[in-house]
Design a protein around this motif. Structure first.
Motif, PDB file in Angstrom:
ATOM      1  N   CYS A   1       0.866  -1.192   0.000  1.00 35.66           N
ATOM      2  CA  CYS A   1       0.000   0.000   0.000  1.00 35.66           C
ATOM      3  C   CYS A   1       0.901   1.240   0.000  1.00 35.66           C
ATOM      4  CB  CYS A   1      -0.916  -0.008   1.215  1.00 35.66           C
ATOM      5  SG  CYS A   1      -1.921  -1.500   1.348  1.00 35.66           S
ATOM      6  N   ALA A   2       1.387   1.589  -1.173  1.00 35.24           N
ATOM      7  CA  ALA A   2       2.433   2.613  -1.276  1.00 35.24           C
ATOM      8  C   ALA A   2       1.964   3.981  -0.783  1.00 35.24           C
ATOM      9  CB  ALA A   2       2.907   2.707  -2.729  1.00 35.24           C
ATOM     10  N   CYS A   3       0.779   4.419  -1.217  1.00 31.06           N
ATOM     11  CA  CYS A   3       0.300   5.754  -0.817  1.00 31.06           C
ATOM     12  C   CYS A   3       0.117   5.822   0.698  1.00 31.06           C
ATOM     13  CB  CYS A   3      -1.029   6.081  -1.495  1.00 31.06           C
ATOM     14  SG  CYS A   3      -0.875   6.487  -3.229  1.00 31.06           S
ATOM     15  N   SER A   4      -0.535   4.807   1.258  1.00 28.73           N
ATOM     16  CA  SER A   4      -0.811   4.784   2.688  1.00 28.73           C
ATOM     17  C   SER A   4       0.486   4.783   3.497  1.00 28.73           C
ATOM     18  CB  SER A   4      -1.656   3.554   3.020  1.00 28.73           C
ATOM     19  OG  SER A   4      -1.748   3.360   4.399  1.00 28.73           O
ATOM     20  N   ASN A   5       1.442   3.969   3.078  1.00 24.76           N
ATOM     21  CA  ASN A   5       2.719   3.892   3.799  1.00 24.76           C
ATOM     22  C   ASN A   5       3.446   5.228   3.774  1.00 24.76           C
ATOM     23  OD1 ASN A   5       3.516   0.484   2.683  1.00 24.76           O
ATOM     24  ND2 ASN A   5       2.140   1.198   4.274  1.00 24.76           N
ATOM     25  N   GLN A   6       3.325   5.941   2.653  1.00 31.40           N
ATOM     26  CA  GLN A   6       3.975   7.253   2.557  1.00 31.40           C
ATOM     27  C   GLN A   6       3.230   8.275   3.405  1.00 31.40           C
ATOM     28  OE1 GLN A   6       5.594   8.095  -1.700  1.00 31.40           O
ATOM     29  NE2 GLN A   6       4.078   6.485  -1.930  1.00 31.40           N
ATOM     30  N   LEU A   7       1.894   8.256   3.308  1.00 33.71           N
ATOM     31  CA  LEU A   7       1.113   9.269   4.030  1.00 33.71           C
ATOM     32  C   LEU A   7       1.266   9.138   5.539  1.00 33.71           C
ATOM     33  CD1 LEU A   7      -1.894  11.068   3.051  1.00 33.71           C
ATOM     34  CD2 LEU A   7      -2.113   9.948   5.254  1.00 33.71           C
ATOM     35  N   LEU A   8       1.246   7.900   6.031  1.00 34.61           N
ATOM     36  CA  LEU A   8       1.367   7.693   7.481  1.00 34.61           C
ATOM     37  C   LEU A   8       2.827   7.567   7.917  1.00 34.61           C
ATOM     38  CD1 LEU A   8      -1.556   5.163   8.156  1.00 34.61           C
ATOM     39  CD2 LEU A   8      -1.538   7.606   8.616  1.00 34.61           C
ATOM     40  N   ALA A   9       3.746   7.736   6.956  1.00 31.91           N
ATOM     41  CA  ALA A   9       5.185   7.635   7.238  1.00 31.91           C
ATOM     42  C   ALA A   9       5.523   6.311   7.928  1.00 31.91           C
ATOM     43  CB  ALA A   9       5.664   8.821   8.076  1.00 31.91           C
TER      44      ALA A   9
ATOM     45  N   ALA B   1      12.801 -13.155  -2.890  1.00 31.82           N
ATOM     46  CA  ALA B   1      12.661 -14.290  -1.960  1.00 31.82           C
ATOM     47  C   ALA B   1      11.552 -15.248  -2.402  1.00 31.82           C
ATOM     48  CB  ALA B   1      12.359 -13.766  -0.554  1.00 31.82           C
ATOM     49  N   GLY B   2      10.666 -14.763  -3.318  1.00 32.84           N
ATOM     50  CA  GLY B   2       9.588 -15.623  -3.819  1.00 32.84           C
ATOM     51  C   GLY B   2       8.219 -15.299  -3.263  1.00 32.84           C
ATOM     52  N   VAL B   3       8.069 -14.094  -2.678  1.00 32.35           N
ATOM     53  CA  VAL B   3       6.776 -13.678  -2.127  1.00 32.35           C
ATOM     54  C   VAL B   3       5.992 -12.927  -3.219  1.00 32.35           C
ATOM     55  CG1 VAL B   3       5.618 -12.312  -0.331  1.00 32.35           C
ATOM     56  CG2 VAL B   3       7.836 -13.392   0.148  1.00 32.35           C
ATOM     57  N   ALA B   4       4.712 -13.296  -3.416  1.00 32.46           N
ATOM     58  CA  ALA B   4       3.874 -12.574  -4.380  1.00 32.46           C
ATOM     59  C   ALA B   4       3.473 -11.230  -3.789  1.00 32.46           C
ATOM     60  CB  ALA B   4       2.635 -13.392  -4.717  1.00 32.46           C
ATOM     61  N   ILE B   5       3.557 -10.168  -4.618  1.00 37.55           N
ATOM     62  CA  ILE B   5       3.231  -8.809  -4.173  1.00 37.55           C
ATOM     63  C   ILE B   5       2.071  -8.268  -4.983  1.00 37.55           C
ATOM     64  CG2 ILE B   5       4.064  -6.422  -4.018  1.00 37.55           C
ATOM     65  CD1 ILE B   5       5.622  -8.154  -2.131  1.00 37.55           C
ATOM     66  N   GLY B   6       1.025  -7.830  -4.307  1.00 35.18           N
ATOM     67  CA  GLY B   6      -0.073  -7.128  -4.975  1.00 35.18           C
ATOM     68  C   GLY B   6      -0.104  -5.683  -4.505  1.00 35.18           C
ATOM     69  N   LEU B   7      -1.033  -4.907  -5.071  1.00 37.63           N
ATOM     70  CA  LEU B   7      -1.169  -3.511  -4.640  1.00 37.63           C
ATOM     71  C   LEU B   7      -2.512  -3.278  -3.965  1.00 37.63           C
ATOM     72  CD1 LEU B   7       0.270  -1.332  -7.565  1.00 37.63           C
ATOM     73  CD2 LEU B   7       1.464  -2.346  -5.613  1.00 37.63           C
ATOM     74  N   GLY B   8      -2.506  -2.356  -3.000  1.00 37.52           N
ATOM     75  CA  GLY B   8      -3.758  -1.981  -2.335  1.00 37.52           C
ATOM     76  C   GLY B   8      -3.786  -0.482  -2.111  1.00 37.52           C
ATOM     77  N   VAL B   9      -4.957   0.122  -2.307  1.00 34.71           N
ATOM     78  CA  VAL B   9      -5.045   1.573  -2.076  1.00 34.71           C
ATOM     79  C   VAL B   9      -5.122   1.879  -0.587  1.00 34.71           C
ATOM     80  CG1 VAL B   9      -6.100   2.052  -4.314  1.00 34.71           C
ATOM     81  CG2 VAL B   9      -7.573   1.702  -2.326  1.00 34.71           C
ATOM     82  N   ASP B  10      -5.516   0.892   0.221  1.00 33.58           N
ATOM     83  CA  ASP B  10      -5.761   1.050   1.655  1.00 33.58           C
ATOM     84  C   ASP B  10      -6.939   1.999   1.864  1.00 33.58           C
ATOM     85  OD1 ASP B  10      -5.583   0.585   4.358  1.00 33.58           O
ATOM     86  OD2 ASP B  10      -3.596   1.435   4.622  1.00 33.58           O
ATOM     87  N   GLY B  11      -7.351   2.154   3.098  1.00 33.82           N
ATOM     88  CA  GLY B  11      -8.521   2.962   3.407  1.00 33.82           C
ATOM     89  C   GLY B  11      -8.345   4.406   2.999  1.00 33.82           C
ATOM     90  N   SER B  12      -9.462   5.019   2.637  1.00 31.41           N
ATOM     91  CA  SER B  12      -9.405   6.393   2.142  1.00 31.41           C
ATOM     92  C   SER B  12      -9.007   7.384   3.214  1.00 31.41           C
ATOM     93  CB  SER B  12     -10.760   6.798   1.581  1.00 31.41           C
ATOM     94  OG  SER B  12     -11.121   5.943   0.548  1.00 31.41           O
ATOM     95  N   ALA B  13      -8.997   6.963   4.470  1.00 35.05           N
ATOM     96  CA  ALA B  13      -8.540   7.881   5.507  1.00 35.05           C
ATOM     97  C   ALA B  13      -7.019   7.984   5.514  1.00 35.05           C
ATOM     98  CB  ALA B  13      -9.045   7.422   6.872  1.00 35.05           C
ATOM     99  N   SER B  14      -6.332   7.043   4.843  1.00 33.12           N
ATOM    100  CA  SER B  14      -4.867   7.099   4.836  1.00 33.12           C
ATOM    101  C   SER B  14      -4.309   7.093   3.424  1.00 33.12           C
ATOM    102  CB  SER B  14      -4.283   5.925   5.620  1.00 33.12           C
ATOM    103  OG  SER B  14      -4.611   4.709   5.005  1.00 33.12           O
ATOM    104  N   ASN B  15      -5.116   7.561   2.471  1.00 32.32           N
ATOM    105  CA  ASN B  15      -4.560   7.563   1.102  1.00 32.32           C
ATOM    106  C   ASN B  15      -4.611   8.939   0.452  1.00 32.32           C
ATOM    107  OD1 ASN B  15      -4.261   7.384  -1.730  1.00 32.32           O
ATOM    108  ND2 ASN B  15      -4.766   5.242  -1.749  1.00 32.32           N
TER     109      ASN B  15
ATOM    110  N   TRP C   1       2.426  -5.915 -10.477  1.00 31.29           N
ATOM    111  CA  TRP C   1       1.986  -6.020  -9.087  1.00 31.29           C
ATOM    112  C   TRP C   1       0.465  -5.836  -9.003  1.00 31.29           C
ATOM    113  CZ3 TRP C   1       6.177  -1.877  -7.742  1.00 31.29           C
ATOM    114  CH2 TRP C   1       7.443  -2.473  -7.778  1.00 31.29           C
ATOM    115  N   ALA C   2      -0.051  -4.876  -9.770  1.00 30.17           N
ATOM    116  CA  ALA C   2      -1.491  -4.557  -9.675  1.00 30.17           C
ATOM    117  C   ALA C   2      -2.385  -5.572 -10.386  1.00 30.17           C
ATOM    118  CB  ALA C   2      -1.749  -3.165 -10.270  1.00 30.17           C
ATOM    119  N   THR C   3      -1.773  -6.494 -11.130  1.00 28.67           N
ATOM    120  CA  THR C   3      -2.575  -7.459 -11.896  1.00 28.67           C
ATOM    121  C   THR C   3      -2.249  -8.893 -11.452  1.00 28.67           C
ATOM    122  OG1 THR C   3      -0.915  -7.281 -13.678  1.00 28.67           O
ATOM    123  CG2 THR C   3      -2.903  -5.928 -13.872  1.00 28.67           C
ATOM    124  N   GLU C   4      -1.181  -9.461 -11.985  1.00 29.99           N
ATOM    125  CA  GLU C   4      -0.834 -10.848 -11.623  1.00 29.99           C
ATOM    126  C   GLU C   4      -0.514 -11.005 -10.143  1.00 29.99           C
ATOM    127  OE1 GLU C   4       1.893 -13.205 -14.186  1.00 29.99           O
ATOM    128  OE2 GLU C   4       1.849 -11.426 -15.441  1.00 29.99           O
ATOM    129  N   GLY C   5       0.226 -10.043  -9.594  1.00 32.91           N
ATOM    130  CA  GLY C   5       0.588 -10.119  -8.172  1.00 32.91           C
ATOM    131  C   GLY C   5      -0.637 -10.031  -7.288  1.00 32.91           C
TER     132      GLY C   5
END
Ligand code: ZN
Length: 451
Positions: A292-300, A312-326, A359-363
């Motif tokens: 959750c890139a935006c959320s992680n940046q906004l909440l530092a 390492a072999g971990v699948a990564i997807g994307l999430g917008v996270d809650g609108s209170a932290s995006n 990340w946003a599709t296959e991941g």
């Protein structure tokens, strides 16, 4: 334009994110049935043509983490400029005022924003159940069906309130028995199986600092018995690591494993603060991560080590996270944000726009346990997002696919879910956006006490 019963040829795209489909794809019966290569014609007869010569065609984007109800608390002054724990403490009392009518509006706003940004499948993590909102998941299912979005809704939970050393107040938590009974109910009532499923349910205690060990363990056992996925927040902040060590005497991943969660059913939101050995354990267990890139940046909160995890072999997807932290629910913008954040961390040779789109599709498809989604290929679900490059921001572009990410696309022109058009000409047919904004804004103001 009504969806025709005959096959649709999405013809001659400006660009398409798959190989061997220079002349587009044919969709029939809710699936991609044909890739039409350079110089070829479709084998299918009597096709309806959708001219895509001005469009970049992507597999529908998949959002792997959100809290729809939080669209009612965007950019709230009382919670702004705070890190995760004080941010939560400021917001819990506001969220305690959620009602079924407010949630319906919040979910409609979030899902509409997602659809208009090219999202075809979304998860939601709803874990706030104040009195009167016992049927929150039912409300979300109804809105998803109305809008035609594919969903993996999670029955969230909190049962460790301040009284028991947790973070949330008593007003938003439920007891374990109530949570488990309702979890079983919503799975029985709504969870569809098979690769055409439009509505699925997962179980999702909120986080180690708001749920008891007993509920964590019982939820994992129930998910196993019902054969559904598991989700929670983990390793989001350093605060959380300290809290876990104080409360449980171990790091969050050790605790997760101890609760029976470290397996292929589980996808975790954030995963910012795992060490190298923990990444290996995640990979071995096939547990995936929603970045959750935006959320992680906004909440530092920090920067998720996405490339190290993938190595390492971990699948990564994307999430917008809650609108209170995006504070938005725009998935194509999240692609750009993740691309920029990870490029800053790993450099120009490690991270390209294609990585972020993957990340946003296959991941993300791996996160939600839906391998039939996230790629444009014969036999996969016909979930597609078509973007036009006719805005000022794209003028003079070179590579169309790169332009989508680098120039900052924010709005899909057409979106298809399971072969049906759910966004046409940049709008959701039948949705009165002005009226929705008016009613949603009034609900937000009432909840936060501004009126
Ligand atoms: Zn979250």
């Amino acid at each position: 334009m009504p969806t025709p019963d005959r096959p649709i040829w999405i013809k001659d795209p400006l660009s398409i994110l798959t190989d061997g489909a220079e002349r587009g794809v044919v969709v029939d019966g809710g699936r991609v049935v044909e890739l039409v290569g350079r110089g070829k014609q479709p084998v299918a007869r009597d096709v309806a043509v959708c001219d895509a010569s001005a469009h970049v065609v992507l597999p529908g984007l998949i959002n792997t983490h959100h809290h729809f109800y939080q669209t009612l608390t965007r950019a709230l002054p009382a919670a702004m400029d705070r890190e995760l724990f004080p941010w939560l403490q400021a917001l819990y009392p506001v969220w305690a005022k959620l009602t079924p009518a407010y949630l319906d509006l919040a979910v409609t706003v979030a899902m509409s924003e997602l659809l208009l940004s090219g999202c075809t499948t979304t998860t939601d993590h709803h874990y706030v159940f104040p009195a009167g909102l016992e049927y929150a998941v039912d409300i979300e299912v109804a809105v998803a069906r109305r809008l035609g979005l594919r969903v993996l809704l999670t029955r969230g939970s909190m049962n460790r309130s301040q009284r028991d050393g947790g973070l949330p107040p008593d007003s938003v938590v439920q007891d374990e028995q109530t949570i488990l009974a309702d979890s079983a109910r919503v799975v029985a009532q709504f969870h569809e199986r098979g690769d055409t499923a439009m509505v699925q349910i997962a179980l999702a205690p909120c986080s180690p600092f708001s749920v008891t060990t007993s509920l964590m363990r019982a939820t994992a056992a129930l998910a196993d018995r019902l054969d559904v996925r598991l989700h929670t927040h983990l390793a989001e902040t350093e605060d959380e690591n300290r809290f876990c060590e104080q409360l449980h005497g171990c790091r969050p991943l050790d605790y997760l494993e101890d609760c029976g969660w470290l397996n292929g059913r589980t996808w975790l939101a954030h995963g910012v603060h795992f060490n190298a050995a923990e990444m290996q354990r995640l990979a071995k267990a096939k547990t995936s991560i929603s970045h959750c890139a935006c959320s992680n940046q906004l909440l530092a909160s920090g920067c998720c080590p996405v490339c190290d995890m993938e190595d390492a072999g971990v699948a990564i997807g994307l999430g917008v996270d809650g609108s209170a932290s995006n504070d938005g629910s725009n998935l194509i913008q999240e692609v750009r944000s993740a691309f920029l954040l990870q490029r800053a961390r790993y450099g120009v040779t490690r991270v390209s726009h294609k990585d972020a789109l993957r990340w946003a599709t296959e991941g993300s498809a791996a996160c939600v346990g839906r391998p039939e989604l996230g790629r444009i290929a014969v036999g996969k679900m016909a979930d597609l997002a078509l973007f036009k490059l006719d805005e000022l921001r794209f003028s003079g572009h070179g590579d169309p696919l790169a332009a989508l990410v680098l120039c900052g696309a924010h709005r899909a022109d057409r979106v298809m879910v399971g072969g049906k058009w759910v966004v046409e000409d940049g709008a959701i047919p039948g949705l009165n956006v002005a009226d929705l904004i008016r009613r949603h804004s009034a609900a937000a103001a009432a909840m936060s006490g501004i009126i």
